[in-house]
Design a protein around this motif. Sequence first.
Motif, PDB file in Angstrom:
ATOM      1  N   GLN A  84       0.235  -1.336   0.221  1.00 44.00           N
ATOM      2  CA  GLN A  84      -0.015  -0.202  -0.233  1.00 44.00           C
ATOM      3  C   GLN A  84       0.620   0.978  -0.002  1.00 44.00           C
ATOM      4  OE1 GLN A  84      -3.089  -0.198   0.238  1.00 44.00           O
ATOM      5  NE2 GLN A  84      -4.071   1.838   0.248  1.00 44.00           N
ATOM      6  N   PHE A  89      -2.148   7.666  -4.958  1.00 47.80           N
ATOM      7  CA  PHE A  89      -3.205   8.014  -5.483  1.00 47.80           C
ATOM      8  C   PHE A  89      -4.232   9.172  -5.691  1.00 47.80           C
ATOM      9  CE2 PHE A  89      -4.242   3.888  -2.541  1.00 47.80           C
ATOM     10  CZ  PHE A  89      -4.988   3.175  -3.245  1.00 47.80           C
ATOM     11  N   HIS A  91      -7.092   9.861  -6.610  1.00 48.91           N
ATOM     12  CA  HIS A  91      -8.340  10.285  -5.288  1.00 48.91           C
ATOM     13  C   HIS A  91      -8.411   8.996  -5.014  1.00 48.91           C
ATOM     14  CE1 HIS A  91     -12.531  11.000  -4.714  1.00 48.91           C
ATOM     15  NE2 HIS A  91     -12.493   9.855  -5.413  1.00 48.91           N
ATOM     16  N   GLN A  92      -8.640   8.482  -3.922  1.00 51.69           N
ATOM     17  CA  GLN A  92      -9.385   7.281  -3.415  1.00 51.69           C
ATOM     18  C   GLN A  92     -10.641   7.760  -2.476  1.00 51.69           C
ATOM     19  OE1 GLN A  92      -6.264   6.100  -0.078  1.00 51.69           O
ATOM     20  NE2 GLN A  92      -7.557   3.708   0.052  1.00 51.69           N
TER      21      GLN A  92
END
Length: 160
Positions: A84, A89, A91-92
Amino acid sequence: MSTAFDFAPLYSSMIGVDRMVDLVETALRTEASASYPPYDIEKTGEAAYRISLAVAGFAPKDLEVVAEPNLLVIKGRRAANEGQGARTFLHQGLAQRAFERRFELADYVVVKDAVHAHGVLSIDLAREVPEALKPKQIPIGVGARQQVLALKPAKTRKAA
């Protein structure tokens, strides 16, 4: 806007409503944060129900379903993902935060099954009233069943 209900009149005219009043008060106190994850409750039969929770991003191993008397608890916790940290990201939008959702169950409602498919956890429930508590029709017999006692004549005294 706050709405308060006074349930005191119920206590003076009905016996055993304590649990019902507690359930209503709990339902009225639910917070906005209790909307995650979104869910549906549907009636699938005369005494059958299904709760469907949107659990996108959670694997079956990340979910826990616990049935207690009159309570169903569903928990979701994702294990920390080693890869992770390497992901970036832009946008998450998938909320993958831990959650705990509680459902108060009516008497005799039991969990029958839980299935995870396509990001939805479906839990089937059924109301199973014990046979001893179900209404039963009593057949009415025809004819007299009472024993008729024959009256014996009183003993007569002999004149002396």
